[in-house]
Write a protein that holds these residues in place. Structure first.
Motif, mmCIF file in Angstrom:
data_model
loop_
_atom_site.group_PDB
_atom_site.id
_atom_site.type_symbol
_atom_site.label_atom_id
_atom_site.label_comp_id
_atom_site.label_asym_id
_atom_site.label_seq_id
_atom_site.Cartn_x
_atom_site.Cartn_y
_atom_site.Cartn_z
ATOM 1 N N HIS A 163 0.818 -1.216 -0.023
ATOM 2 C CA HIS A 163 0.006 -0.200 -0.018
ATOM 3 C C HIS A 163 1.080 1.208 -0.083
ATOM 4 O O HIS A 163 2.131 1.007 0.003
ATOM 5 C CB HIS A 163 -0.993 -0.004 1.252
ATOM 6 C CG HIS A 163 -0.407 0.107 2.565
ATOM 7 N ND1 HIS A 163 0.005 1.211 3.123
ATOM 8 C CD2 HIS A 163 -0.082 -0.809 3.523
ATOM 9 C CE1 HIS A 163 0.496 1.285 4.234
ATOM 10 N NE2 HIS A 163 0.674 -0.189 4.500
ATOM 11 N N LYS A 187 -13.471 -0.547 1.781
ATOM 12 C CA LYS A 187 -12.823 -1.483 0.848
ATOM 13 C C LYS A 187 -13.395 -1.222 -0.444
ATOM 14 O O LYS A 187 -14.341 -0.371 -0.610
ATOM 15 C CB LYS A 187 -13.645 -2.988 1.017
ATOM 16 C CG LYS A 187 -15.187 -2.821 1.136
ATOM 17 C CD LYS A 187 -15.886 -4.208 1.378
ATOM 18 C CE LYS A 187 -17.361 -4.263 1.303
ATOM 19 N NZ LYS A 187 -17.781 -5.532 1.842
ATOM 20 N N ASN A 188 -12.765 -1.710 -1.734
ATOM 21 C CA ASN A 188 -12.935 -1.304 -3.039
ATOM 22 C C ASN A 188 -14.381 -1.771 -3.493
ATOM 23 O O ASN A 188 -14.662 -2.837 -3.080
ATOM 24 C CB ASN A 188 -11.743 -1.466 -3.848
ATOM 25 C CG ASN A 188 -10.736 -0.527 -3.567
ATOM 26 O OD1 ASN A 188 -11.013 0.544 -3.730
ATOM 27 N ND2 ASN A 188 -9.647 -1.178 -3.446
ATOM 28 N N ASP A 259 -7.565 -7.060 -5.098
ATOM 29 C CA ASP A 259 -7.510 -5.347 -4.923
ATOM 30 C C ASP A 259 -6.190 -5.132 -4.502
ATOM 31 O O ASP A 259 -6.298 -4.080 -3.656
ATOM 32 C CB ASP A 259 -8.712 -5.034 -4.209
ATOM 33 C CG ASP A 259 -9.852 -5.215 -4.806
ATOM 34 O OD1 ASP A 259 -10.177 -5.379 -5.873
ATOM 35 O OD2 ASP A 259 -10.963 -5.474 -3.995
ATOM 36 N N THR A 395 -9.017 -4.502 8.463
ATOM 37 C CA THR A 395 -8.772 -4.852 7.011
ATOM 38 C C THR A 395 -8.432 -6.169 6.392
ATOM 39 O O THR A 395 -8.933 -6.726 5.549
ATOM 40 C CB THR A 395 -7.521 -4.018 6.450
ATOM 41 O OG1 THR A 395 -7.394 -2.668 6.908
ATOM 42 C CG2 THR A 395 -7.163 -4.129 5.044
ATOM 43 N N LYS A 398 -11.954 -8.178 6.635
ATOM 44 C CA LYS A 398 -12.662 -7.686 5.754
ATOM 45 C C LYS A 398 -12.136 -8.547 4.363
ATOM 46 O O LYS A 398 -13.011 -8.741 3.532
ATOM 47 C CB LYS A 398 -12.724 -6.198 5.557
ATOM 48 C CG LYS A 398 -13.472 -5.470 6.413
ATOM 49 C CD LYS A 398 -13.181 -3.893 6.050
ATOM 50 C CE LYS A 398 -14.513 -3.126 6.871
ATOM 51 N NZ LYS A 398 -16.001 -3.513 6.428
ATOM 52 N N LYS A 399 -10.924 -8.437 4.003
ATOM 53 C CA LYS A 399 -10.299 -9.141 2.907
ATOM 54 C C LYS A 399 -10.730 -10.583 2.847
ATOM 55 O O LYS A 399 -11.319 -11.286 1.843
ATOM 56 C CB LYS A 399 -8.865 -8.993 2.825
ATOM 57 C CG LYS A 399 -8.519 -7.632 2.348
ATOM 58 C CD LYS A 399 -6.769 -7.541 2.421
ATOM 59 C CE LYS A 399 -6.477 -6.416 1.869
ATOM 60 N NZ LYS A 399 -4.893 -5.998 1.783
ATOM 61 N N GLU A 402 -14.560 -10.782 1.955
ATOM 62 C CA GLU A 402 -14.578 -10.820 0.776
ATOM 63 C C GLU A 402 -14.469 -11.868 -0.462
ATOM 64 O O GLU A 402 -14.996 -12.249 -1.099
ATOM 65 C CB GLU A 402 -13.855 -9.546 0.136
ATOM 66 C CG GLU A 402 -14.482 -8.016 0.831
ATOM 67 C CD GLU A 402 -13.408 -7.282 0.166
ATOM 68 O OE1 GLU A 402 -12.596 -6.986 -0.634
ATOM 69 O OE2 GLU A 402 -13.338 -6.119 1.221
#
Length: 519
Positions: A163, A187-188, A259, A395, A398-399, A402
């Motif tokens: 990042h 998140k994207n 992502d 984070t 969340k990944k 997803e």
């Protein structure tokens, strides 16, 4: 004879001279030291000589080509700091870690490291030399001065993925519209407000770094390395020049991550470096317990830094009652003994996590979502239930959600009830396990193991004297050139000049009036 000569040449070409490597992991965070120990292990296996500066000295250190320097006093920085406990976060509902707090902690860790008597003895010895320096990168670049001292390449080992913060050291920071901060819950694809928030977060971070943190970092750098280089008859380079002079950054991430922003050639992914292969056999008590668990095992661990015993006692009691109502065997890594533990619940002060996750009878992994634990879950194809607490854990979870192999449960006083609901879903729906296995297959589908890749690029950096051929040209281009501000200024000046000339040419002059003669 020809065959013998040919084999000798092949051997000489394929062999690598042993390097003297300085590895520094200065932070009192146990999970980071696990990554550092993994790096040391691979370097030693490749035949290199390693000096390891660590807060957590190895209890059974290697006897060959290895020296460790104890900086365990750095742990006093976190001593009696209740704000870093699960209980504090639960009671105060902390949702996001303040980057400034992390910057101040890492800055103080650097100061403590350079003031440590063991480190001072090392760096003040003019006979010491190293071929390469590898340092854990967390928010401060002060340790880049070690590469200046030993006149050798600098490599950062970053415990997270790609990042904008680490990338800015070797390239240019990526766009906040699609590259959220590593502490961000976004998140994207990002919404309008999320994009504004990410931009503001980055501006705020840069302001603090430039005007609050970096002046003090510069002082630590100059006070530490200035006198040392003066004794050696050398001039200390400017701090700004040094911090952007890294040869390589290793990112603790893997190819199965979605992502991920684009990276330059000198950013290498070595996610899984710390995982031991082959996995160590389970100790007999764990092996028998897991083998004989008829309905499978649920493994619960909040990592090596967070302490489960900081949870309120009533909440611990409720969790035990909830676990006691399950058919499955529950292994809970807890730092102290507990009373009234149900028969199917086993409290352990220490657990061989990788070996447990590798066992086929383990059904799910309840975790805080630290990156090392997250990578291990992917490595072994284990579905997870995430209970993130702080830092990058939100984070990471969340990944995982997803990618379809995880559920998330908020840290709250309703944890037992919420956790029970998530466990029921995870055990009944086999989709999560299938997704975990699918992601694991992508993770393992790579040309080389992370340890082999790691040692190769370390050796490559030394062989090529800093691997300047891998560096991005972007870091040498000033901001005004990257944004074409000079071209914009030229166009605006040309337009202005054009209209100015035209206006001057066509400007109307006042007509002269004839005076009439009077009779």
């Amino acid at each position: 004879m020809k065959l013998l000569v040919l084999m000798s040449l092949v051997y000489l070409l394929g062999s690598t001279e042993a390097l003297k490597v300085l590895v520094l992991f200065p932070y009192a965070v146990k999970s980071l030291s696990i990554l550092g120990t993994g790096a040391v292990r691979h370097l030693l296996n490749a035949g290199h000589e390693v000096t390891y500066i660590t807060v957590y000295p190895l209890k059974d250190p290697p006897t060959k080509n290895f020296r460790q320097i104890d900086i365990s006093k750095n742990a006093e920085l976190f001593k009696n700091d209740d704000s870093l406990t699960i209980g504090y976060v639960l009671e105060h509902q902390v949702q996001r870690t303040d980057p400034l707090q992390i910057q101040l902690v890492t800055q103080e860790s650097a100061r403590l490291t350079f003031e440590n008597e063991n480190v001072k003895k090392l760096i003040e010895d003019p006979n010491e030399h190293f071929d390469v320096v590898i340092v854990d990168l967390v928010e401060t670049e002060t340790f880049a001065g070690l590469a200046v001292l030993y006149d050798c390449p600098m490599i950062w080992l970053y415990s997270m993925g790609a990042h904008w913060q680490p990338l800015r050291l070797i390239d240019r920071a990526t766009n906040p519209a699609y590259d959220p901060d590593y502490l961000s819950p976004a998140k994207n694809p990002l919404s309008f407000l999320e994009r504004v928030d990410e931009l503001w977060t980055r501006i705020k971070w840069q302001y603090r770094k430039t005007f609050i943190i970096q002046p003090e970092e510069r002082k630590i750098y100059e006070d530490t390395f200035g006198p040392l280089l003066e004794k050696r008859g050398r001039t200390l380079p400017d701090y700004e020049e040094v911090i952007f002079n890294a040869s390589l950054i290793f990112g603790n991430e893997h190819d199965a991550v979605r992502d991920r922003p684009s990276t330059p050639q000198n950013f290498k992914f070595i996610g899984g470096l710390h995982v031991e292969e082959p996995v160590k056999p389970l100790p007999k008590e764990f092996q028998d317990l897991i083998d004989n668990s008829k309905h499978g095992v649920i493994y619960f661990s909040m990592g090596s830094f967070l302490q489960s015993n900081s949870l309120p006692k009533p909440l611990v009691a409720e969790l035990l009652r909830m676990f006691g109502g399950l058919k499955q065997t529950v292994i809970w890594k807890f730092e102290t003994d507990l009373p009234d533990v149900p028969k199917n619940v086993h409290i352990v002060h220490w657990a061989p996590q990788q070996s447990i996750l590798a066992h086929p009878n383990v059904r799910t992994f309840i975790t805080h979502g630290g990156l090392l634990s997250s990578i291990e879950a992917v490595h072994f194809g284990m579905p997870i239930i995430g209970v993130p607490v702080f830092f990058d854990q939100f984070t990471n979870i969340k990944k995982a959600v997803e990618n379809g192999y995880a559920l998330t449960v908020p840290l709250s006083h309703n944890l037992p009830k919420d956790l029970k609901a998530a466990i029921d879903v995870m055990l009944k729906d086999d989709t999560y396990r299938k997704k975990a296995k699918e992601l694991s297959s992508i993770y393992h589908d790579r040309l080389t193991k992370p340890g082999v890749k790691f040692t190769h690029w370390v050796e490559h950096v030394v062989r090529t004297r800093g691997a300047r051929h891998l560096r991005s040209p972007a870091w040498r281009v000033p901001l005004y050139q990257r944004l074409y501000l000079d071209l914009i200024a030229l166009v605006l000046a040309s337009v202005y000049l054009f209209f100015y000339i035209v206006s001057r040419l066509f400007k109307k002059t006042p007509k002269k009036t004839d005076k009439k003669k009077r009779n």
